[in-house]
Design a protein around this motif. Structure first.
Motif, PDB file in Angstrom:
ATOM      1  N   GLY A  57      50.744  42.771  47.436  1.00  0.00           N
ATOM      2  CA  GLY A  57      49.415  43.367  47.503  1.00  0.00           C
ATOM      3  C   GLY A  57      48.359  42.375  47.959  1.00  0.00           C
ATOM      4  O   GLY A  57      48.643  41.413  48.680  1.00  0.00           O
ATOM      5  N   TYR A  58      47.111  42.618  47.517  1.00  0.00           N
ATOM      6  CA  TYR A  58      45.977  41.779  47.943  1.00  0.00           C
ATOM      7  C   TYR A  58      45.457  40.889  46.815  1.00  0.00           C
ATOM      8  O   TYR A  58      44.842  39.885  47.044  1.00  0.00           O
ATOM      9  N   ASN A  59      45.634  41.356  45.579  1.00  0.00           N
ATOM     10  CA  ASN A  59      45.057  40.551  44.496  1.00  0.00           C
ATOM     11  C   ASN A  59      45.795  40.742  43.176  1.00  0.00           C
ATOM     12  O   ASN A  59      46.690  39.976  42.861  1.00  0.00           O
ATOM     13  N   CYS A  60      45.449  41.804  42.421  1.00  0.00           N
ATOM     14  CA  CYS A  60      45.999  41.863  41.062  1.00  0.00           C
ATOM     15  C   CYS A  60      46.936  43.058  40.866  1.00  0.00           C
ATOM     16  O   CYS A  60      47.135  43.517  39.750  1.00  0.00           O
ATOM     17  N   GLU A  61      47.522  43.555  41.965  1.00  0.00           N
ATOM     18  CA  GLU A  61      48.396  44.725  41.848  1.00  0.00           C
ATOM     19  C   GLU A  61      49.551  44.494  40.858  1.00  0.00           C
ATOM     20  O   GLU A  61      50.073  45.431  40.272  1.00  0.00           O
ATOM     21  N   PHE A  62      49.961  43.239  40.683  1.00  0.00           N
ATOM     22  CA  PHE A  62      51.130  42.945  39.838  1.00  0.00           C
ATOM     23  C   PHE A  62      50.761  42.529  38.424  1.00  0.00           C
ATOM     24  O   PHE A  62      51.627  42.170  37.639  1.00  0.00           O
ATOM     25  N   ASP A  72      53.019  37.524  34.173  1.00  0.00           N
ATOM     26  CA  ASP A  72      52.134  36.665  33.400  1.00  0.00           C
ATOM     27  C   ASP A  72      51.390  35.773  34.405  1.00  0.00           C
ATOM     28  O   ASP A  72      51.983  34.854  34.984  1.00  0.00           O
ATOM     29  N   LEU A  73      50.109  36.079  34.615  1.00  0.00           N
ATOM     30  CA  LEU A  73      49.354  35.376  35.662  1.00  0.00           C
ATOM     31  C   LEU A  73      49.292  33.871  35.431  1.00  0.00           C
ATOM     32  O   LEU A  73      49.132  33.101  36.380  1.00  0.00           O
ATOM     33  N   ASN A  74      49.450  33.443  34.169  1.00  0.00           N
ATOM     34  CA  ASN A  74      49.447  31.997  33.879  1.00  0.00           C
ATOM     35  C   ASN A  74      50.635  31.290  34.507  1.00  0.00           C
ATOM     36  O   ASN A  74      50.654  30.073  34.625  1.00  0.00           O
ATOM     37  N   LYS A 127      38.317  42.757  48.221  1.00  0.00           N
ATOM     38  CA  LYS A 127      39.497  42.148  47.579  1.00  0.00           C
ATOM     39  C   LYS A 127      39.220  40.737  47.052  1.00  0.00           C
ATOM     40  O   LYS A 127      39.663  40.379  45.965  1.00  0.00           O
ATOM     41  N   LEU A 128      38.489  39.966  47.853  1.00  0.00           N
ATOM     42  CA  LEU A 128      38.217  38.572  47.462  1.00  0.00           C
ATOM     43  C   LEU A 128      37.480  38.457  46.120  1.00  0.00           C
ATOM     44  O   LEU A 128      37.844  37.612  45.287  1.00  0.00           O
ATOM     45  N   GLU A 160      37.212  36.771  40.471  1.00  0.00           N
ATOM     46  CA  GLU A 160      36.893  37.176  39.092  1.00  0.00           C
ATOM     47  C   GLU A 160      38.095  36.945  38.161  1.00  0.00           C
ATOM     48  O   GLU A 160      37.948  36.477  37.039  1.00  0.00           O
ATOM     49  N   LYS A 161      39.298  37.232  38.669  1.00  0.00           N
ATOM     50  CA  LYS A 161      40.489  37.086  37.821  1.00  0.00           C
ATOM     51  C   LYS A 161      41.116  35.705  37.936  1.00  0.00           C
ATOM     52  O   LYS A 161      42.168  35.439  37.357  1.00  0.00           O
ATOM     53  N   ASN A 162      40.460  34.855  38.753  1.00  0.00           N
ATOM     54  CA  ASN A 162      40.914  33.469  38.866  1.00  0.00           C
ATOM     55  C   ASN A 162      42.360  33.377  39.360  1.00  0.00           C
ATOM     56  O   ASN A 162      43.149  32.585  38.827  1.00  0.00           O
TER      57      ASN A 162
END
Ligand SMILES: Cc1cc2nc3c(=O)[nH]c(=O)nc-3n(C[C@H](O)[C@H](O)[C@H](O)COP(=O)(O)O)c2cc1C
Length: 312
Positions: free
Chosen positions: A31-36, A41-43, A91-92, A97-99
């Motif tokens: 995707g482009y950003n936070c689709e997953f 675990d984004l960390n 998207k940016l 925002e979600k780092n």
């Protein structure tokens, strides 16, 4: 600092990026950003490589775009994407925002397209771009730059003039001389090489219904587990000829695959097709890697790389 953190650095220029883990979600599958974010675990995600972005919005190819092959898939998405303006506008801000650390994956039909995209990335202070010169699924441009060393050198040098951040050039396996292409990208000013993009392939499905044969075909880019031996070979070849870091991809699904790619020279990894089978795989593998290193007393990722390559 986590023990699986790693830095990709061009020793000649000093350009670098830090990755909190060496595992990156591959372009076109993340995707482009936070689709997953519901699965991962984004960390534990080193970065994502965005869907390939072009100057203008693209609808992609019509008709069947996906074919399930043995141990892999064939796609002919045709670079469907929102275009750079919508990316910057919509998207940016979410990535910021979600780092979420990211590589902006860009593609174009002409040299001017790529240079304009590089300028826009520079103006927007985007830390890393991945230049796709290896898409086999579009009619114009892209792969044309990626198969000719002098065109690739010219393209990379012009992007380099327009863009100050970390410049990654993504190579195609659809060539008989990957080394010449890797050297051209490095000489043109790339800080890093990523490889491999998909291999040209054809899926054919024959059915026999009511005494008649029917045929469905999808011609596009082959990815997934079946391409891993090709990817391993290409990474070994690239690494034998350039000094800049290399991000490896092609069929990665498990911890031992990471070790195999490290053995042939990988400095970080991208995971593509496997996300469709197991959407948590990027952080799962990063956690597994960290656990392995802790249990076996590796103090950092460089030490692990050295041990696998028998350098220490
Ligand atoms: C559905 C799909 C879309 C893709 N789109 C892009 C893209 O837009 N830009 C790009 O550089 N690579 C794209 N790729 C290639 C992947 O990023 C990766 O290089 C390739 O699939 C090999 O890795 P894998 O075997 O882990 O999938 C795409 C791959 C797939 C399967």
């Amino acid at each position: 600092m986590g023990i699986i953190e790693t830095t990709l650095k061009n020793e000649k220029t000093g350009n670098f990026i830090n990755l909190k883990t060496p595992i990156i979600g591959a372009s076109g599958t993340y995707g482009y950003n936070c689709e997953f974010e519901d699965f991962v675990d984004l960390n534990y995600l080193g970065a994502i490589s965005t869907k390939g972005i072009t100057l203008e919005k693209r609808p992609g190819n019509s008709g069947n775009r996906i074919f399930e092959a043995q141990c892999g898939m064939i796609n002919r998405i045709g670079l469907e994407n929102v275009g750079i303006n919508a990316f910057i506008k919509d998207k940016l801000p979410i990535l910021k925002e979600k780092n979420i650390d990211f590589l902006l994956n860009i593609a174009g039909s002409t040299l001017e397209d790529y240079v304009k995209l590089a300028h826009i990335a520079n103006e927007n202070d985007i830390k890393a771009i991945e230049v796709n010169v290896s898409c086999p699924n579009v009619k114009q441009g892209c792969l044309e730059f990626g198969l000719n060393p002098s065109s690739l050198f010219e393209l990379t040098s012009n992007i380099r003039k327009a863009y100050e951040g970390f410049l990654i050039v993504k190579l195609s396996p659809n060539t008989s001389d990957i080394k010449a292409l890797a050297r051209a990208a490095e000489a043109g000013g790339a800080d890093c090489i990523s490889a491999i993009n998909t291999l040209r392939g054809l899926g054919v499905k024959i059915d026999f219904i009511n005494n008649k044969f029917t045929k469905n075909t999808v011609q596009g880019g082959l990815s997934g587990q079946c391409i891993k031996p090709v990817a391993l070979y290409m990474i070994k070849e690239i690494k034998s000829t350039v000094k800049i870091p290399v991000i490896a991809m092609g069929g990665i699904t498990k911890l031992n695959d990471l070790f195999e790619f490290i053995a042939v020279g990988a400095d970080a990894f991208q995971i593509g097709t496997a996300n469709f089978i197991k959407p948590s795989i990027c952080s799962d593998l990063a956690i597994e890697l960290e656990d392995f290193m802790k249990q076996n007393n590796f103090k950092d990722f460089n030490e692990l790389k050295g041990a696998i390559r028998n350098e220490q």
